[in-house]
Design a protein around this motif. Structure first.
Motif: not given
Length: 303
Positions: A301, A157, A161, A165-166
């Motif tokens: 996080y 995960t 991310w 995502v970032d």
């Protein structure tokens, strides 16, 4: 005075020669990839016809679009090369990353060379994006080893991310915003007989990737080694954390500005520098308020 100006001019010329020479070598390497070129040739040739002597020749398709504007990079070809590492120029991508950290203006001079040789501003080689994704994944694993728990799912995960995502998702949103702003508000008026030019979305994403790498160095590498200080409940930790994030933000939007400023058909590209003003003005208030971005991000996080 005069001697110094001559020496500076000569140094700039030498720098330009190095940039174009390196870009030319990179272009030659990409042309030597036989498989890639064969596939491109099959997709860019029109049906054959017979000449005056009965010889069969192929008519190459024009590189530009129907109205003679710049070439639109093929998303299918771009994505297909992601899964073919041999067709990527990793060495050039590493050189470009070094230039973005030390001399970002020099790095953007290659965009003009790419336009002259391939009639498009965007890179057609996904190597830079692939290297950034690899570095992001490695950094996420390093942070997880230091602050995470022993769970494979949480590790996956965290990597998802960081990369998906970032870097990619947020980058796509920022690239789309810059692409829309440039095409709708910043295009210079051109004569009626001139060919209309537009910013390619893939070039906008290239600008994001270029601007992201120095940010990665500051917020993923430097911050990792300074975490013992940044996470401390002290004024020094808060001050250094705010300075680090402000520097990363300023560097990101400065390189973004350079990317759009390199396009000759845009005007008012100083708009991309406005976030720098916001970051500088808000910095003292965030420090006095005791806001520590490192603590906030680590808490998000690794709860």
């Amino acid at each position: 005075g005069e001697g110094e100006s001559i020496a500076e001019t000569r140094s700039l010329r030498v720098s330009d020669v190095r940039v174009f020479a390196f870009a030319h070598v990179s272009d030659l390497r990409s042309r030597r990839r036989a498989k890639a070129k064969e596939e491109e040739a099959q997709g860019t040739m029109l049906p054959t016809h017979r000449g005056a002597r009965g010889a069969t020749t192929a008519i190459p398709r024009a590189k530009g679009s129907g109205n003679g504007t710049t070439t639109t990079p093929s998303a299918s070809n771009y994505l297909r090369r992601v899964f073919r590492p041999r067709q990527m120029d990793i060495e050039y991508s590493v050189w470009l990353m070094m230039q973005l950290c030390t001399s970002p203006k020099t790095a953007y001079r290659h965009a003009t060379y790419h336009k002259q040789t391939k009639n498009q501003w965007a890179r057609d080689d996904p190597a830079f994006v692939a290297v950034c994704c690899g570095l992001q994944a490695a950094a996420a694993c390093a942070f997880y080893a230091a602050f995470g728990t022993s769970s494979a799912i949480k590790l996956f995960t965290t990597v998802f991310w960081a990369v998906g995502v970032d870097f990619l998702a947020v980058g796509a949103v920022l690239a789309t915003a810059g692409w829309t702003l440039a095409n709708r508000k910043l295009k210079a008026s051109s004569p009626s007989h001139a060919v209309e030019q537009r910013v390619e979305w893939l070039y906008a994403f290239d600008v994001h990737c270029n601007a992201f790498f120095p940010l990665f160095v500051l917020l993923y590498v430097v911050q990792y080694f300074l975490c013992p200080i940044l996470l401390s409940q002290t004024f020094l930790g808060t001050l250094l954390s705010c300075l680090l994030y402000a520097a990363a933000t300023c560097y990101y939007f400065y390189i973004t500005f350079l990317g759009y400023n390199a396009l000759p058909f845009l005007q008012g590209t100083e708009t991309f520098l406005l976030p720098l003003v916001v970051a500088v003005i808000s910095l003292p208030f965030l420090v006095l308020a005791g806001f520590n971005p490192t603590q906030k991000v680590m808490g998000l996080y690794f709860r």
